[in-house]
Design a protein around this motif. Structure first.
Motif, PDB file in Angstrom:
ATOM      1  N   ARG A 181      43.933 -11.772 -81.835  1.00 42.33           N
ATOM      2  CA  ARG A 181      44.390 -11.975 -83.203  1.00 42.33           C
ATOM      3  C   ARG A 181      45.663 -12.789 -83.338  1.00 42.33           C
ATOM      4  O   ARG A 181      46.076 -13.129 -84.449  1.00 42.33           O
ATOM      5  CB  ARG A 181      44.556 -10.622 -83.900  1.00 42.33           C
ATOM      6  N   TYR A 218      45.828  -6.098 -92.973  1.00 40.34           N
ATOM      7  CA  TYR A 218      44.644  -5.539 -93.629  1.00 40.34           C
ATOM      8  C   TYR A 218      43.601  -5.129 -92.597  1.00 40.34           C
ATOM      9  O   TYR A 218      43.036  -4.029 -92.652  1.00 40.34           O
ATOM     10  CB  TYR A 218      44.069  -6.554 -94.608  1.00 40.34           C
ATOM     11  N   ASP A 219      43.338  -6.021 -91.634  1.00 44.68           N
ATOM     12  CA  ASP A 219      42.321  -5.731 -90.618  1.00 44.68           C
ATOM     13  C   ASP A 219      42.743  -4.576 -89.704  1.00 44.68           C
ATOM     14  O   ASP A 219      41.889  -3.893 -89.132  1.00 44.68           O
ATOM     15  CB  ASP A 219      42.034  -6.973 -89.790  1.00 44.68           C
ATOM     16  N   GLN A 262      41.834  -4.254 -78.461  1.00 42.48           N
ATOM     17  CA  GLN A 262      41.338  -4.358 -79.832  1.00 42.48           C
ATOM     18  C   GLN A 262      40.061  -3.577 -80.088  1.00 42.48           C
ATOM     19  O   GLN A 262      39.788  -3.233 -81.253  1.00 42.48           O
ATOM     20  CB  GLN A 262      41.109  -5.842 -80.170  1.00 42.48           C
ATOM     21  N   ARG A 308      44.414 -21.969 -82.946  1.00 41.99           N
ATOM     22  CA  ARG A 308      43.717 -21.239 -84.004  1.00 41.99           C
ATOM     23  C   ARG A 308      42.211 -21.395 -83.866  1.00 41.99           C
ATOM     24  O   ARG A 308      41.713 -22.470 -83.539  1.00 41.99           O
ATOM     25  CB  ARG A 308      44.171 -21.711 -85.382  1.00 41.99           C
ATOM     26  N   GLY A 333      46.562 -10.680 -93.759  1.00 43.18           N
ATOM     27  CA  GLY A 333      45.190 -10.496 -93.285  1.00 43.18           C
ATOM     28  C   GLY A 333      45.136  -9.657 -92.023  1.00 43.18           C
ATOM     29  O   GLY A 333      44.267  -8.797 -91.861  1.00 43.18           O
ATOM     30  N   LEU A 334      46.075  -9.895 -91.107  1.00 41.18           N
ATOM     31  CA  LEU A 334      46.136  -9.096 -89.891  1.00 41.18           C
ATOM     32  C   LEU A 334      46.439  -7.641 -90.216  1.00 41.18           C
ATOM     33  O   LEU A 334      45.791  -6.724 -89.683  1.00 41.18           O
ATOM     34  CB  LEU A 334      47.204  -9.660 -88.946  1.00 41.18           C
ATOM     35  N   ASP A 368      36.215 -15.435 -88.751  1.00 42.28           N
ATOM     36  CA  ASP A 368      36.351 -14.935 -90.124  1.00 42.28           C
ATOM     37  C   ASP A 368      37.729 -14.323 -90.354  1.00 42.28           C
ATOM     38  O   ASP A 368      37.938 -13.569 -91.293  1.00 42.28           O
ATOM     39  CB  ASP A 368      35.262 -13.906 -90.435  1.00 42.28           C
ATOM     40  N   TYR A 369      38.669 -14.633 -89.492  1.00 39.62           N
ATOM     41  CA  TYR A 369      40.065 -14.230 -89.634  1.00 39.62           C
ATOM     42  C   TYR A 369      40.923 -15.419 -89.234  1.00 39.62           C
ATOM     43  O   TYR A 369      40.441 -16.401 -88.664  1.00 39.62           O
ATOM     44  CB  TYR A 369      40.386 -13.028 -88.744  1.00 39.62           C
ATOM     45  N   GLU A 370      42.218 -15.357 -89.536  1.00 39.94           N
ATOM     46  CA  GLU A 370      43.125 -16.439 -89.169  1.00 39.94           C
ATOM     47  C   GLU A 370      44.083 -15.968 -88.085  1.00 39.94           C
ATOM     48  O   GLU A 370      44.689 -14.894 -88.190  1.00 39.94           O
ATOM     49  CB  GLU A 370      43.896 -16.924 -90.393  1.00 39.94           C
ATOM     50  N   THR A 371      44.222 -16.768 -87.051  1.00 33.82           N
ATOM     51  CA  THR A 371      45.101 -16.450 -85.935  1.00 33.82           C
ATOM     52  C   THR A 371      46.552 -16.508 -86.393  1.00 33.82           C
ATOM     53  O   THR A 371      46.976 -17.471 -87.036  1.00 33.82           O
ATOM     54  CB  THR A 371      44.893 -17.453 -84.788  1.00 33.82           C
ATOM     55  N   ARG A 373      48.100 -15.147 -93.519  1.00 33.78           N
ATOM     56  CA  ARG A 373      47.649 -14.789 -92.166  1.00 33.78           C
ATOM     57  C   ARG A 373      48.190 -13.428 -91.747  1.00 33.78           C
ATOM     58  O   ARG A 373      47.470 -12.606 -91.180  1.00 33.78           O
ATOM     59  CB  ARG A 373      48.077 -15.867 -91.172  1.00 33.78           C
TER      60      ARG A 373
END
Length: 325
Positions: A195, A311-312, A141, A220, A308-309, A225-228, A305
């Motif tokens: 992640r 996006y990141d 990562q 989790r 969001g992944l 600041d992110y969701e697993t 979730r």
């Protein structure tokens, strides 16, 4: 779409059609840059008028990609976490070069000599497994997940996968052993920012892991600041039926409501959730009673979730980030 996954292979034309219909969010195992580009082209087709959602591409990057390395248990025998992190960085560079952005690794299971995948672990000592697993997360990562040569790590296989000795069997693990021998490597991966996690095929103290809400929610990171993202293992939602958890609809609802965000390869979410999100689901024999709103809320969580992944990973800014670099 975002909560289902398929594999690249002989049925690629059929997969492309599903992508165009917004029914697939992940592709497992593309082997060529041309394949990832073609599938992403299908996903980004704007002709249907809706905003396209980019695909993510995943692979089992276990102990190398283009460059093969010794098996994991041998790599752990270096007792050199920094060197393993550097090697994992190389695997990430090679994988992202054809557009792959998710690694189904590292594997932090407590090894069992009766299980065929003992070679994929980092050995029996819990401290060694913890240190090496966290090192691999950092190698995959980096500190910038949106970098063209970074990819999301998905740790495997919580909990008790090899303790069951063979796939789909039961693992009986007392609380003290669980907290001292099985859980710590996954905790260390979480601290390293992993992640996602992929649940195991086995039952844990009588409950199939794909329907074990307590164990799944334990994975989790509530403070991040992110969701697993929780991935099913290969057809794991469908296989809940073989565990005796009811008909396909019941297994689908159990997996979703237990916290499995991505249905990998079974298509149960795709087959049943659109209807169940309108009707709800009640199955008295299994003690299931969920309203349509409860199911819709859980689908929104799973989609959030997954999005969001993506996006990141930088995919909404540039869906071809790793394909073009």
């Amino acid at each position: 779409g975002p909560v289902t996954g398929a594999t690249a292979g002989p049925g690629s034309r059929k997969i492309s059609k599903k992508i165009e219909n917004g029914e697939i969010g992940f592709i497992l195992g593309p082997k060529k840059l041309e394949t990832t580009r073609a599938f992403q082209d299908a996903a980004m087709d704007r002709s249907k008028g809706c905003r396209p959602i980019p695909l993510a591409f995943a692979e089992d990057v276990i102990h190398g990609y283009q460059t093969g390395c010794p098996i994991n248990i041998a790599l752990a025998g270096m007792f050199d976490a920094k060197r393993l992190e550097q090697l994992t960085r190389m695997w990430a560079v090679e994988s992202t070069a054809i557009g792959i952005n998710i690694a189904f690794a590292p594997i932090a299971d407590k090894p069992n000599p009766h299980h065929g995948r003992i070679a994929e672990t980092s050995g029996e000592p819990v401290l060694l497994r913890s240190i090496m697993s966290a090192a691999q997360v950092r190698g995959f990562q980096t500190d910038n997940l949106a970098s063209p040569d970074a990819m999301a790590a998905v740790g495997k296989h919580p909990y008790g996968y090899q303790e069951a000795k063979i796939d789909y069997q039961g693992a009986r693990i007392p609380a003290e052993e669980f907290n001292n021998e099985h859980r710590p490597p996954f905790d260390e991966m979480r601290k390293a920012g992993v992640r996602g996690f992929m649940t195991s095929f086995n039952t844990l103290n009588g409950i199939p892991m794909h329907a074990h809400s307590e164990a799944i929610e334990d994975l989790r990171d509530k403070n991040a600041d992110y969701e697993t993202v929780i991935f099913a293992d290969f057809a794991g939602i469908e296989q809940l039926e073989a565990h005796g958890l009811g008909p396909p609809e019941a297994c689908t609802v159990r997996g979703l409501m237990s916290g499995v965000d991505v249905d990998l390869m079974s298509d149960n979410y795709l087959k049943f959730l659109p209807r169940l999100a309108e009707t709800g689901y009640k199955f008295e024999d299994a003690g299931l009673d969920y309203t349509a709103q409860q199911i819709r809320d859980r689908i929104k969580q799973a989609c959030g979730r997954v999005l969001g992944l993506k996006y990141d990973l930088g995919l909404f800014k540039d869906p071809y980030l790793r394909i073009n670099n």
